[in-house]
Design a protein around this motif. Structure first.
Motif, PDB file in Angstrom:
ATOM      1  N   ARG A 122       8.308   6.288  -2.532  1.00 11.86           N
ATOM      2  CA  ARG A 122       8.943   5.045  -2.107  1.00 11.86           C
ATOM      3  C   ARG A 122       8.804   3.986  -3.183  1.00 11.86           C
ATOM      4  O   ARG A 122       9.754   3.265  -3.500  1.00 11.86           O
ATOM      5  N   ALA A 123       7.592   3.888  -3.697  1.00 12.60           N
ATOM      6  CA  ALA A 123       7.358   2.896  -4.740  1.00 12.60           C
ATOM      7  C   ALA A 123       8.220   3.198  -5.966  1.00 12.60           C
ATOM      8  O   ALA A 123       8.833   2.307  -6.550  1.00 12.60           O
ATOM      9  N   ILE A 152      -5.515  -6.286   3.178  1.00 12.80           N
ATOM     10  CA  ILE A 152      -4.677  -5.145   2.859  1.00 12.80           C
ATOM     11  C   ILE A 152      -4.307  -4.364   4.111  1.00 12.80           C
ATOM     12  O   ILE A 152      -3.213  -3.846   4.248  1.00 12.80           O
ATOM     13  N   LEU A 184      13.181  -5.216  -2.181  1.00 13.31           N
ATOM     14  CA  LEU A 184      11.878  -5.677  -2.633  1.00 13.31           C
ATOM     15  C   LEU A 184      11.629  -7.109  -2.175  1.00 13.31           C
ATOM     16  O   LEU A 184      10.525  -7.472  -1.752  1.00 13.31           O
ATOM     17  N   LEU A 219       0.646  14.328   2.028  1.00 11.78           N
ATOM     18  CA  LEU A 219       2.018  13.949   2.372  1.00 11.78           C
ATOM     19  C   LEU A 219       2.159  12.427   2.370  1.00 11.78           C
ATOM     20  O   LEU A 219       3.103  11.865   1.807  1.00 11.78           O
ATOM     21  N   ALA A 220       1.178  11.749   2.982  1.00 14.01           N
ATOM     22  CA  ALA A 220       1.220  10.289   3.053  1.00 14.01           C
ATOM     23  C   ALA A 220       1.213   9.682   1.652  1.00 14.01           C
ATOM     24  O   ALA A 220       2.011   8.812   1.320  1.00 14.01           O
ATOM     25  N   LEU A 229      -0.992  -0.048  -7.131  1.00 13.54           N
ATOM     26  CA  LEU A 229      -0.761  -0.236  -5.698  1.00 13.54           C
ATOM     27  C   LEU A 229      -1.601   0.734  -4.873  1.00 13.54           C
ATOM     28  O   LEU A 229      -2.147   0.371  -3.832  1.00 13.54           O
ATOM     29  N   SER A 234      -4.326  -0.234  -2.164  1.00 18.16           N
ATOM     30  CA  SER A 234      -4.181   0.157  -0.763  1.00 18.16           C
ATOM     31  C   SER A 234      -5.373   0.999  -0.304  1.00 18.16           C
ATOM     32  O   SER A 234      -5.669   1.062   0.876  1.00 18.16           O
ATOM     33  N   ALA A 238       4.154  -6.931  -6.751  1.00 19.38           N
ATOM     34  CA  ALA A 238       5.528  -6.852  -6.277  1.00 19.38           C
ATOM     35  C   ALA A 238       6.383  -7.983  -6.859  1.00 19.38           C
ATOM     36  O   ALA A 238       7.521  -7.773  -7.283  1.00 19.38           O
ATOM     37  N   ARG A 296      -1.241   7.526  10.237  1.00 24.27           N
ATOM     38  CA  ARG A 296      -2.043   7.550   9.002  1.00 24.27           C
ATOM     39  C   ARG A 296      -3.504   7.504   9.363  1.00 24.27           C
ATOM     40  O   ARG A 296      -4.063   6.435   9.546  1.00 24.27           O
ATOM     41  N   LEU A 351      11.659   2.203  -5.493  1.00 21.87           N
ATOM     42  CA  LEU A 351      11.817   0.754  -5.627  1.00 21.87           C
ATOM     43  C   LEU A 351      11.671   0.317  -7.083  1.00 21.87           C
ATOM     44  O   LEU A 351      11.662  -0.858  -7.395  1.00 21.87           O
ATOM     45  N   GLY A 352      11.530   1.288  -7.969  1.00 22.72           N
ATOM     46  CA  GLY A 352      11.531   0.980  -9.386  1.00 22.72           C
ATOM     47  C   GLY A 352      10.182   0.625  -9.989  1.00 22.72           C
ATOM     48  O   GLY A 352      10.101   0.236 -11.141  1.00 22.72           O
ATOM     49  N   PHE A 353       9.099   0.774  -9.220  1.00 23.01           N
ATOM     50  CA  PHE A 353       7.784   0.537  -9.797  1.00 23.01           C
ATOM     51  C   PHE A 353       7.491   1.623 -10.830  1.00 23.01           C
ATOM     52  O   PHE A 353       7.894   2.776 -10.645  1.00 23.01           O
ATOM     53  N   LEU A 379       5.436   0.992   2.274  1.00 22.63           N
ATOM     54  CA  LEU A 379       5.444   2.083   1.298  1.00 22.63           C
ATOM     55  C   LEU A 379       4.883   3.369   1.886  1.00 22.63           C
ATOM     56  O   LEU A 379       5.041   4.436   1.314  1.00 22.63           O
ATOM     57  N   GLY A 380       4.222   3.246   3.002  1.00 26.15           N
ATOM     58  CA  GLY A 380       3.567   4.393   3.632  1.00 26.15           C
ATOM     59  C   GLY A 380       4.554   5.438   4.128  1.00 26.15           C
ATOM     60  O   GLY A 380       5.745   5.303   3.910  1.00 26.15           O
ATOM     61  N   PRO A 381       4.043   6.475   4.801  1.00 24.32           N
ATOM     62  CA  PRO A 381       4.897   7.568   5.268  1.00 24.32           C
ATOM     63  C   PRO A 381       5.806   7.098   6.403  1.00 24.32           C
ATOM     64  O   PRO A 381       5.484   6.121   7.080  1.00 24.32           O
ATOM     65  N   ILE A 399       3.633  -4.823   2.724  1.00 23.62           N
ATOM     66  CA  ILE A 399       4.133  -4.102   1.552  1.00 23.62           C
ATOM     67  C   ILE A 399       3.552  -2.698   1.527  1.00 23.62           C
ATOM     68  O   ILE A 399       4.264  -1.702   1.441  1.00 23.62           O
ATOM     69  N   ILE A 400       2.226  -2.655   1.610  1.00 22.32           N
ATOM     70  CA  ILE A 400       1.558  -1.358   1.630  1.00 22.32           C
ATOM     71  C   ILE A 400       2.072  -0.519   2.797  1.00 22.32           C
ATOM     72  O   ILE A 400       2.370   0.663   2.644  1.00 22.32           O
ATOM     73  N   ILE A 437       8.528  -8.558   0.066  1.00 24.02           N
ATOM     74  CA  ILE A 437       7.646  -9.638  -0.366  1.00 24.02           C
ATOM     75  C   ILE A 437       7.646 -10.769   0.660  1.00 24.02           C
ATOM     76  O   ILE A 437       6.615 -11.368   0.943  1.00 24.02           O
ATOM     77  N   SER A 442       4.446  10.352  -0.264  1.00 22.68           N
ATOM     78  CA  SER A 442       5.517   9.511   0.274  1.00 22.68           C
ATOM     79  C   SER A 442       5.413   8.106  -0.304  1.00 22.68           C
ATOM     80  O   SER A 442       6.408   7.516  -0.723  1.00 22.68           O
ATOM     81  N   PHE A 443       4.207   7.609  -0.319  1.00 17.75           N
ATOM     82  CA  PHE A 443       3.939   6.282  -0.869  1.00 17.75           C
ATOM     83  C   PHE A 443       4.428   6.207  -2.310  1.00 17.75           C
ATOM     84  O   PHE A 443       5.174   5.297  -2.693  1.00 17.75           O
ATOM     85  N   LEU A 464      18.100  -2.799  -4.905  1.00 21.02           N
ATOM     86  CA  LEU A 464      16.662  -2.695  -5.041  1.00 21.02           C
ATOM     87  C   LEU A 464      16.000  -4.059  -4.918  1.00 21.02           C
ATOM     88  O   LEU A 464      14.983  -4.239  -4.264  1.00 21.02           O
TER      89      LEU A 464
END
Lengths: 134, 134
Positions: free
Chosen positions: A52-53, B117, B105, A44-45, A66, A70, A84, B133, A56-58, B126-128, B122-123, B109, A48-49, B101
């Motif tokens: 989200r990314a 990290i 972003l 799930l984590a 990423l 991470s 980023a 975690r 954000l258009g990654f 993006l997480g849940p 940022i990381i 940043i 979700s990551f 967006l």
DNA sequence: CTTGACCCTATAGTTGCTACAGGCTGCATA
DNA sequence: TATGCAGCCTGTAGCAACTATAGGGTCAAG
């Protein structure tokens, strides 16, 4: 947790989850006796990551990068920051391109006097540079 | 005129021209004795039209529509205008999306303090949503 | 025991090209 | 005349990032 529930909680389609698994973005989960995928909190984590990314258009490649970063939690955040920032620059470029395009198109539309096609400025503007059109 | 020259004059790749022919956007030209495609002024005009419209961001389907409209020169320009306006609205939407967006972003940043990290905002972002975690 | 919601795999489609592979054509040069 | 090379031909596969379909299996409720 089976795939449908994971899909609902992450606003992802079931097919997309299977797709992420196939391309190695999401690890293969365990299976139930009936061969159903069985997901836990870690999945799930991670999903979700990814979502989200993506929101954000990654690109998927950037997401992959990423994720790798991470996962390696000892490394410096600088690499993440640069991914980023590169992405931000791309977005700025896209916005600039779209704005230029918008200006051109807007001008074209402004010239349309709603007459017959044969007098249409839009069609005309799209035509060949300067040649005689039959 | 053979395909290479047409490609050069319209800044199109040869393969793209053949592709447009295959999907019925560009009519099949005559052939020389050696089975080479042989293009005339009409082809040049049509391909120029297609390229310009594509440069303005119209989809191939929209181009197809515009071509059909422009072929029927007795009709009113209104339909053309509405295709163009619809496209403009799409572009505006895209610009708005990209700006939102960009903002997000940029904020992300801005929070990056270049540490490890494990502290990366940022990381983290993006997480849940809020879960633990591991 | 059957219905229906859910799951499975595998494959093809989407958009707009681009890139091969493997083979002709046509012209210039040795 | 041979040979080399640019350019052309067809057909197919690949790219991103999914989405959709076909044809089946599983599981809980009625």
């Amino acid at each position: 947790m089976q795939i449908g529930e994971l899909a609902r909680t992450t606003s992802t389609k079931v097919e997309t989850i299977r797709f992420y698994e196939k391309i190695g973005l999401l690890p293969e989960p365990g299976r139930t006796a009936g061969n159903y995928r069985d997901y836990g909190a870690a999945h799930l984590a991670r999903l979700s990551f990814i979502r989200r990314a993506r929101d954000l258009g990654f690109t998927l490649d950037q997401v992959r990068e990423l994720l790798a970063l991470s996962d390696d939690r000892s490394r410096s955040c600088t690499a993440v920051d640069s991914v980023a920032r590169a992405h931000l620059a791309q977005i700025d470029q896209k916005i600039a391109d779209l704005r230029a395009l918008r200006r051109e198109l807007d001008e074209l539309i402004g010239q349309c006097s709603q007459g017959a096609i044969s007098d249409c400025r839009i069609i005309e503007a799209l035509g060949p540079p300067s040649n005689a059109r039959h």
